[in-house]
Design an enzyme around this catalytic site. Structure first.
Site, short mmCIF file in Angstrom:
data_model
loop_
_atom_site.label_atom_id
_atom_site.label_comp_id
_atom_site.label_asym_id
_atom_site.label_seq_id
_atom_site.Cartn_x
_atom_site.Cartn_y
_atom_site.Cartn_z
N ARG A 1 -20.44 -8.22 -23.21
CA ARG A 1 -19.75 -7.96 -22.46
C ARG A 1 -19.62 -8.27 -20.66
O ARG A 1 -18.90 -8.09 -19.59
CB ARG A 1 -18.59 -7.18 -22.51
CG ARG A 1 -17.82 -6.35 -24.02
CD ARG A 1 -17.61 -5.03 -23.91
NE ARG A 1 -17.04 -5.43 -25.48
CZ ARG A 1 -16.17 -4.23 -26.50
NH1 ARG A 1 -16.00 -3.42 -25.24
NH2 ARG A 1 -16.13 -4.34 -27.53
N LYS B 1 -15.56 -6.54 -40.14
CA LYS B 1 -15.38 -4.84 -39.86
C LYS B 1 -14.10 -5.20 -39.60
O LYS B 1 -13.56 -5.57 -39.43
CB LYS B 1 -15.96 -5.55 -38.91
CG LYS B 1 -15.82 -4.28 -37.41
CD LYS B 1 -16.11 -5.06 -35.98
CE LYS B 1 -15.94 -5.95 -35.09
NZ LYS B 1 -16.28 -6.01 -33.40
N THR C 1 -18.81 -8.20 -29.39
CA THR C 1 -17.73 -9.38 -28.85
C THR C 1 -18.52 -10.53 -28.50
O THR C 1 -17.95 -11.32 -28.08
CB THR C 1 -17.75 -9.07 -27.56
OG1 THR C 1 -17.57 -7.34 -27.52
CG2 THR C 1 -16.21 -8.93 -26.92
N GLU D 1 -25.58 -2.33 -31.40
CA GLU D 1 -24.93 -3.48 -31.43
C GLU D 1 -24.31 -3.89 -29.34
O GLU D 1 -23.85 -2.99 -29.53
CB GLU D 1 -23.79 -3.19 -32.07
CG GLU D 1 -22.79 -4.93 -31.52
CD GLU D 1 -21.80 -4.37 -32.26
OE1 GLU D 1 -21.09 -3.29 -33.07
OE2 GLU D 1 -20.05 -5.05 -31.92
#
Ligand SMILES: O=C(O)C(=O)C[C@H](O)[C@H](O)COP(=O)(O)O
Length: 205
Positions: free
Chosen positions: A47, A131, A71, A43
């Protein structure tokens, strides 16, 4: 047929490194280090400014890996991630519009949840995996265990506060598909390009 995290973790490690790249040049050596230790699902968090380029590069140059974007918090990021080639999308929270958009693009969406209400909403949107985030603050493995009776069809991908010391508490539960975290790719080691040290950490997991 789109590839899924479920299909990948069936045959590989059930641990997903959550990666924040300090630069684009780290993407391939890091992916090679982790995949040599059995980590085939990565993943890449959005960011940093090169995250999308890294996803595109990995997708093209390492097609045997399953690369997701993390994110992802809005529609622009979702569409950019899909355009870059992300094969799954991870979000810190649950947003019905983002789930629908991912579904209409035939890309797996794994939203963050923390409560039974959010799990119910995800289930009603047709999702089979969510998640738990941040897992350690949301009740950890005990929370996931107590959800099994009311959400028997739901599997969990906990992240947040997971390390090599507690990951087996999660992986031992049948309703945990896989678990993830940043401890496999610490930013200071990435900045130094210390692939040997990352290799050592990865081998222990
Ligand atoms: O942003 C996302 O989409 C995420 O998936 C969040 C990450 O899973 C956590 O940031 C992991 O946190 P730690 O492993 O505790 O450092």
């Amino acid at each position: 047929m789109a590839r899924t995290v479920k299909e990948f973790v069936k045959h590989n490690k059930r641990i997903v490194p959550v990666i924040t790249l300090p630069d684009l040049a780290s993407a391939i050596p890091l992916a090679d280090t982790l995949s040599s230790c059995g980590f085939q699902v990565l993943e890449i968090t959005l960011r940093t400014e090169w995250a999308l380029a890294a996803i595109a590069q990995l997708k093209q140059e390492r097609p045997g890996l399953l690369i997701g974007a993390g994110t992802v918090k809005n529609e622009t990021q979702l569409l950019q991630s899909i355009d870059a080639g992300a094969e799954f999308i991870v979000s810190p929270g649950l947003d019905a519009k983002l789930v629908q958009q991912a579904q209409s693009n035939n890309v797996q969406m794994i939203p963050g949840v923390m409560t039974p209400t959010e799990i119910m909403e995800a289930e009603n949107q047709g999702l089979e995996t969510v998640k738990l985030f941040p897992a350690s603050l949301a009740g950890g493995a005990d929370f996931i265990r107590s959800m099994a009776s009311v959400f028997p069809g739901m599997s969990f991908f906990p992240t947040g506060g997971i390390t090599e010391d507690n990951i087996n508490d999660y992986l031992n539960m049948p309703n945990v598909l896989c678990a993830g975290g940043t401890w496999l790719s610490p930013i200071p080691l990435l900045q130094k390009g210390d692939w040997n040290r990352i290799h050592e950490i990865a081998l222990r997991c």
